[in-house]
Design an enzyme around this catalytic site. Sequence first.
Site, PDB file in Angstrom:
ATOM      1  N   LYS A 144      53.865  33.158  40.302  1.00  8.98           N
ATOM      2  CA  LYS A 144      54.754  33.852  39.410  1.00  8.98           C
ATOM      3  C   LYS A 144      53.981  34.522  38.288  1.00  8.98           C
ATOM      4  O   LYS A 144      54.448  35.442  37.651  1.00  8.98           O
ATOM      5  CB  LYS A 144      55.762  32.887  38.792  1.00  8.98           C
ATOM      6  CG  LYS A 144      56.659  32.190  39.782  1.00  8.98           C
ATOM      7  CD  LYS A 144      57.570  31.167  39.092  1.00  8.98           C
ATOM      8  CE  LYS A 144      58.339  30.377  40.119  1.00  8.98           C
ATOM      9  NZ  LYS A 144      59.067  29.275  39.499  1.00  8.98           N
ATOM     10  N   GLY A 145      52.773  34.026  38.063  1.00 12.95           N
ATOM     11  CA  GLY A 145      52.005  34.436  36.890  1.00 12.95           C
ATOM     12  C   GLY A 145      51.676  35.908  36.780  1.00 12.95           C
ATOM     13  O   GLY A 145      51.556  36.435  35.687  1.00 12.95           O
ATOM     14  N   GLU A 150      46.309  39.569  40.349  1.00 21.70           N
ATOM     15  CA  GLU A 150      46.312  38.162  39.950  1.00 21.70           C
ATOM     16  C   GLU A 150      46.284  38.071  38.425  1.00 21.70           C
ATOM     17  O   GLU A 150      45.671  38.910  37.771  1.00 21.70           O
ATOM     18  CB  GLU A 150      45.089  37.467  40.566  1.00 21.70           C
ATOM     19  CG  GLU A 150      44.909  36.027  40.224  1.00 21.70           C
ATOM     20  CD  GLU A 150      46.002  35.107  40.739  1.00 21.70           C
ATOM     21  OE1 GLU A 150      47.162  35.268  40.307  1.00 21.70           O
ATOM     22  OE2 GLU A 150      45.707  34.212  41.532  1.00 21.70           O
ATOM     23  N   ASP A 151      46.973  37.066  37.886  1.00 20.61           N
ATOM     24  CA  ASP A 151      47.005  36.917  36.437  1.00 20.61           C
ATOM     25  C   ASP A 151      45.678  36.426  35.877  1.00 20.61           C
ATOM     26  O   ASP A 151      45.150  36.978  34.931  1.00 20.61           O
ATOM     27  CB  ASP A 151      48.159  36.007  35.983  1.00 20.61           C
ATOM     28  CG  ASP A 151      48.134  34.627  36.626  1.00 20.61           C
ATOM     29  OD1 ASP A 151      47.313  34.377  37.537  1.00 20.61           O
ATOM     30  OD2 ASP A 151      48.963  33.788  36.223  1.00 20.61           O
ATOM     31  N   ASP A 172      40.099  31.600  37.518  1.00 17.38           N
ATOM     32  CA  ASP A 172      39.282  30.591  36.854  1.00 17.38           C
ATOM     33  C   ASP A 172      38.365  29.892  37.844  1.00 17.38           C
ATOM     34  O   ASP A 172      37.280  30.373  38.112  1.00 17.38           O
ATOM     35  CB  ASP A 172      40.092  29.643  35.973  1.00 17.38           C
ATOM     36  CG  ASP A 172      41.269  28.989  36.665  1.00 17.38           C
ATOM     37  OD1 ASP A 172      41.275  28.898  37.899  1.00 17.38           O
ATOM     38  OD2 ASP A 172      42.185  28.559  35.957  1.00 17.38           O
ATOM     39  N   LYS A 230      37.994  33.870  33.784  1.00 20.80           N
ATOM     40  CA  LYS A 230      37.368  32.737  33.092  1.00 20.80           C
ATOM     41  C   LYS A 230      36.143  32.306  33.892  1.00 20.80           C
ATOM     42  O   LYS A 230      36.168  31.291  34.583  1.00 20.80           O
ATOM     43  CB  LYS A 230      38.361  31.566  33.047  1.00 20.80           C
ATOM     44  CG  LYS A 230      38.865  31.164  31.714  1.00 20.80           C
ATOM     45  CD  LYS A 230      39.610  29.843  31.848  1.00 20.80           C
ATOM     46  CE  LYS A 230      40.975  29.979  31.215  1.00 20.80           C
ATOM     47  NZ  LYS A 230      41.686  28.689  31.163  1.00 20.80           N
ATOM     48  N   PHE A 244      43.126  27.055  27.148  1.00 18.53           N
ATOM     49  CA  PHE A 244      44.439  27.012  27.801  1.00 18.53           C
ATOM     50  C   PHE A 244      45.264  28.175  27.259  1.00 18.53           C
ATOM     51  O   PHE A 244      45.686  28.160  26.108  1.00 18.53           O
ATOM     52  CB  PHE A 244      45.119  25.675  27.509  1.00 18.53           C
ATOM     53  CG  PHE A 244      46.368  25.436  28.328  1.00 18.53           C
ATOM     54  CD1 PHE A 244      47.093  26.448  28.919  1.00 18.53           C
ATOM     55  CD2 PHE A 244      46.826  24.145  28.499  1.00 18.53           C
ATOM     56  CE1 PHE A 244      48.233  26.215  29.657  1.00 18.53           C
ATOM     57  CE2 PHE A 244      47.982  23.878  29.234  1.00 18.53           C
ATOM     58  CZ  PHE A 244      48.672  24.920  29.813  1.00 18.53           C
ATOM     59  N   VAL A 245      45.477  29.192  28.111  1.00 24.14           N
ATOM     60  CA  VAL A 245      46.168  30.398  27.674  1.00 24.14           C
ATOM     61  C   VAL A 245      47.555  30.500  28.290  1.00 24.14           C
ATOM     62  O   VAL A 245      47.799  30.038  29.408  1.00 24.14           O
ATOM     63  CB  VAL A 245      45.350  31.671  27.982  1.00 24.14           C
ATOM     64  CG1 VAL A 245      44.101  31.733  27.113  1.00 24.14           C
ATOM     65  CG2 VAL A 245      44.968  31.762  29.451  1.00 24.14           C
ATOM     66  N   ASP A 271      51.960  30.512  32.108  1.00 19.47           N
ATOM     67  CA  ASP A 271      52.943  29.575  31.577  1.00 19.47           C
ATOM     68  C   ASP A 271      52.363  28.227  31.199  1.00 19.47           C
ATOM     69  O   ASP A 271      51.245  27.881  31.568  1.00 19.47           O
ATOM     70  CB  ASP A 271      54.033  29.334  32.624  1.00 19.47           C
ATOM     71  CG  ASP A 271      53.554  28.460  33.774  1.00 19.47           C
ATOM     72  OD1 ASP A 271      54.183  27.412  34.024  1.00 19.47           O
ATOM     73  OD2 ASP A 271      52.556  28.821  34.439  1.00 19.47           O
ATOM     74  N   ARG A 303      55.923  32.362  29.639  1.00 22.46           N
ATOM     75  CA  ARG A 303      55.476  33.514  30.424  1.00 22.46           C
ATOM     76  C   ARG A 303      55.870  34.836  29.758  1.00 22.46           C
ATOM     77  O   ARG A 303      55.210  35.844  29.946  1.00 22.46           O
ATOM     78  CB  ARG A 303      56.099  33.498  31.817  1.00 22.46           C
ATOM     79  CG  ARG A 303      55.616  32.409  32.732  1.00 22.46           C
ATOM     80  CD  ARG A 303      56.210  32.606  34.128  1.00 22.46           C
ATOM     81  NE  ARG A 303      56.057  31.445  34.971  1.00 22.46           N
ATOM     82  CZ  ARG A 303      54.972  31.140  35.652  1.00 22.46           C
ATOM     83  NH1 ARG A 303      53.921  31.912  35.574  1.00 22.46           N
ATOM     84  NH2 ARG A 303      54.929  30.067  36.412  1.00 22.46           N
TER      85      ARG A 303
END
Length: 188
Positions: free
Chosen positions: A49-50, A105-106, A109, A137, A158-159, A165, A171
């Site tokens: 969903k990101g 893609e959001d 990492d 990241k 942590f973003v 989210d 979000r």
Amino acid sequence: MKGLINHDDIAKVLVSEEQIKTRIAELGAELRRDYAHLDGEIVLICILKGAVMFFADLARAMDLNLQMEFMGISSYGNERKTSGIVRITKDIDTSIMGKHVIIAEDIMDSGLTLSHLIQLLSSRNPASLKVCCLLDKPSRRETDITPDYCGFEIPNEFVVGYGLDYDGFLRNLPYVGVLKPSVYSGEE
């Protein structure tokens, strides 16, 4: 988490709304330049969903005739770290054989989920397959993968916001912010 968004839960804004808009316009121009001359169909795949907000803005910024597809893939569950176990929760609806595929893609990492996804989609014989992520990241990378197109390289924090989210919330922030540790650790 009910009610209005508590912006006090955000330690700092890492990427502002204006920076996001500017960078997505630049990414759209890069993709338009790189893909406008190619023969064949272009498929932009949103990783749910990101990536929804990034995907929608990127698709408009590209100004190319393209198909829009959606794919759900999970390796997090309700955790903050990837479990390493990748699960397809929603597959695309059309064939990508012989098409130019761009994964929106959001955040990239560890790279484990995206590596699995690239393997899966490559097995479907696209003409080309590229990754465009909003955030990268690299300090968390556990596999040899880098995005082909990247909005912003960020530190290991942590973003949340702009699609990212915490426990299904935040979000819809118009920026990317660092969540205060007290929010997810329960400590003050």
